[in-house]
Write a protein that holds these residues in place. Sequence first.
Motif, short mmCIF file in Angstrom:
data_model
loop_
_atom_site.label_atom_id
_atom_site.label_comp_id
_atom_site.label_asym_id
_atom_site.label_seq_id
_atom_site.Cartn_x
_atom_site.Cartn_y
_atom_site.Cartn_z
N LEU A 93 -1.44 -72.33 -99.04
CA LEU A 93 -0.86 -71.36 -98.13
C LEU A 93 0.50 -70.91 -98.64
O LEU A 93 1.22 -71.69 -99.27
N PRO A 94 0.90 -69.69 -98.35
CA PRO A 94 2.26 -69.25 -98.67
C PRO A 94 3.27 -70.09 -97.90
O PRO A 94 2.95 -70.66 -96.84
N PRO A 95 4.52 -70.21 -98.38
CA PRO A 95 5.51 -71.08 -97.74
C PRO A 95 5.72 -70.82 -96.26
O PRO A 95 5.80 -71.76 -95.46
N ASP A 96 5.83 -69.55 -95.84
CA ASP A 96 6.09 -69.28 -94.43
C ASP A 96 4.89 -69.67 -93.56
O ASP A 96 5.05 -70.21 -92.46
N GLU A 97 3.66 -69.43 -94.06
CA GLU A 97 2.48 -69.82 -93.29
C GLU A 97 2.34 -71.33 -93.23
O GLU A 97 1.94 -71.90 -92.21
N LEU A 98 2.66 -71.98 -94.33
CA LEU A 98 2.57 -73.45 -94.35
C LEU A 98 3.51 -74.04 -93.31
O LEU A 98 3.14 -74.97 -92.56
N LEU A 99 4.74 -73.54 -93.21
CA LEU A 99 5.69 -74.07 -92.23
C LEU A 99 5.24 -73.78 -90.81
O LEU A 99 5.50 -74.58 -89.90
N ARG A 124 7.32 -66.12 -113.12
CA ARG A 124 8.67 -66.65 -112.97
C ARG A 124 9.25 -66.34 -111.59
O ARG A 124 10.44 -66.18 -111.42
N ARG A 125 8.39 -66.28 -110.60
CA ARG A 125 8.82 -66.00 -109.24
C ARG A 125 8.88 -67.30 -108.42
O ARG A 125 7.99 -68.13 -108.51
N LEU A 126 9.94 -67.37 -107.61
CA LEU A 126 10.13 -68.49 -106.68
C LEU A 126 10.01 -67.94 -105.27
O LEU A 126 10.77 -67.06 -104.87
N ASN A 127 9.04 -68.47 -104.55
CA ASN A 127 8.80 -68.05 -103.17
C ASN A 127 9.10 -69.24 -102.27
O ASN A 127 8.51 -70.32 -102.45
N LEU A 128 10.01 -69.11 -101.31
CA LEU A 128 10.41 -70.26 -100.52
C LEU A 128 10.70 -69.87 -99.08
O LEU A 128 11.02 -68.72 -98.77
N ALA A 129 10.58 -70.87 -98.19
CA ALA A 129 10.87 -70.71 -96.76
C ALA A 129 11.41 -72.03 -96.25
O ALA A 129 11.08 -73.10 -96.77
N ALA A 130 12.25 -71.96 -95.20
CA ALA A 130 12.90 -73.16 -94.67
C ALA A 130 12.72 -73.23 -93.16
O ALA A 130 12.69 -72.20 -92.48
N ALA A 131 12.63 -74.47 -92.68
CA ALA A 131 12.58 -74.73 -91.23
C ALA A 131 13.80 -75.57 -90.88
O ALA A 131 13.76 -76.80 -90.94
#
Length: 780
Positions: free
Chosen positions: A496-502, A538-545
Amino acid sequence: MEDASAAAIIDARGIVTGWSEGARRLTGYPAHEAVGRAARELLAEAVPPEAVSARSGTVMVRHRDGYLVGLRVRACAVTGPDGESGGYVITAASPGRGETSLAGLAFQQASMSMSVFDTSQRYLRLNEAACHVMGVPEETLLGRHFPETVAEAEHMRGFNWHLKHVVETGRAVRYESFAGAPALNREHAWVTEMWPVRDSAGELVGTALAAFDSTEQYWARQRLALLNEAAAAIGTTLDVVRTAEELVGVVVPRFADFASVDLFDWVLGADEQPTVPAREIALRRVAHGSVTEGTPEAAVHLGEADVYSAFSPIARAMREGGAVLSQAGEPAFMRWVAERNSRAPKGRPYREGAHSMLAVPLRARGTTLGVAVAVRVAQADDYGADDAVFAEELASRAAVCVDNARRFARERTTALALQHSLLPRGLPGQAAVQVAHRYLPSGSAAGIGGDWFDVIPLSGSRVALVVGDVVGHGIPSTATMGRLVTAVRTLADVDLPPDELLTHLDDLVTHLASDDQGDEVAELGATCLYAVYDPVTRRLNLAAAGHPAPALVLPDGSARLIPMSAGPPLGVGGLPFEATELQLPEGSVVALYTDGLVEDRDRDVDHATDELCRALTVPADSLDALCDTVLKAVLPEEPGDDVALLLARTRALGADQVATWDVTPDPAQVAATRQAATDQLTAWGLDETAFVTELVVSELVTNAIRYGAPPIQLRLIRDRTLICEVSDGSSTSPHLRRAHQDDEGGRGLLLVAQLTQRWGSRQTTRGKTIWCEQSLTPLF
């Protein structure tokens, strides 16, 4: 007159004209030596004015043998027939002797020490209790100045000052003191009252005092004060040995000249194995101390185990479960001292004079943990029943603190072992990033926290970087952390993409909290940062909770925090998470960390993050060295929370490692696509994989054309494995199924699964991707 009292007749000129046998007994002068002499020649000093005016009082007479004698005298005037004074009849007696009045008897027999002084602080009268305190008969003190009768000492000077103060001010005083007395072998506590004595005219003629021996009350207050002090001094840390040292520090020197604490070995370990005391008891010395520097009396060194025989007071205390008193002269005490002397003869001189010992078991929550011993050497008083009660109360409080420290140590060890089992031990090999990490558990009383990190390989040579922190400390926090670690790995496997995973993880935490407390949602919160790096793009895709933003160090040496939305912590529910995407140059360093690295009660967060960025730019030989540099520069000496740090240096897969073909959705194009893939393998020198790759490409491309939707794309990636990916515009996920004998299809994915190392699918913004990996490690 009776011989028991003395009588003399003095004429108007002051000449002795009559002398009784009683007078001879008191003064030693026979009648023929006394009669005819001036009365003043028999006096050792002038009669006090107050005695002259009252015609009664105490006078000092010099005995025929030369020493002073204090006499209580009374004068009765004699008149002649013409009414003129003919002299005096003097009666005398030793003070206190022959007392017949009720008041006199009460004074003489009072249980408290009572004395009377003249205005010059000379003794006029003492009762029996006062004579006992001073250790001499009344005759020895009468008429003498108080400082002459006692040794030079601070408390005696204070006593004399109060006597003078009463005469000077004419006011009574009351004060407490702790001092010795000439006839007593130890110091006593006294409550003393002094008041002025006035004659019928109101003139101050002397000072009276009464001193009450309040030693028992004094020591009771001291023991109570020591208990209150112990409540604050013992148990300041959750360390077993330190708690034992604090107990020793409280009792030495105020209660004991030597003290020790011995514990069972299991108390110092992580396992709980209560031991039933046997006849001989094995204990380990964890703390001792004495009034002598270096504690030379100790026959057992710190950390050393000792076996106490059944006869010893220590073993008795453990068996009986209460304080055991032992005094010099008792066989068990003398045998115990002899055993100590034979074991450590160098300490023998320091044990000489040991006369009293208390052994008290350390019991908490029904379990015996060890024993505390107190010994008196220099202190004169033996331990008594009140001391034993005090020692049991003090030991009980200390034992609870020791047990708390033991339980904390056991829980900390358990939580740490559980946490280490959940954290990655050896990070998996992959080409996307080079990683280094550090995890520092908290040493605070709050216990181990729920910090964690992870590195998860994903399909397409991508990698997920995870760091999180569960609210709270101890085993519950660690257990929750374990749940989240498993959940993140499971969701990452779904790709899953980071935002969906969170978002899914947030739902999970909310459900966990609700399940733990029934209908009430518990305070089960956590923060998490999830990032995915693709070495191809070389892309970094991130999300934080609710988690701090990572720091980024570019190849040019500049460092900054990645601007991103922190999002709500996990467990809040109902709020969205935002993903941030950026492209990184090869060789960039991404620093993920938990808040324990930069947050503390005494630190400014902005300042700490600035320190973090500066530390990340310091040249280092390796990522491991850079981890150490960061921790040394940013962390305080005693961090108040767990710290997790994960550093990842990005790599990139070059164009020569990736081959991509757009596939026309026509079954006739399958053969051409298969041939293109075979030619690429030959160019990479991977001809040995061609057979399997042809089958895989044929099956996946055929399925995409038949069941998927355009656009269709084939991509081969040469990394540590050979990765084959087929993407199409359909979001329908494939699944394995068992094909029957008469089925014409349905065996393609089963064939792919059997021929490759692993396979899977992931959803994309434009559809889905089916992927599989082949090992490039030679079989022989």
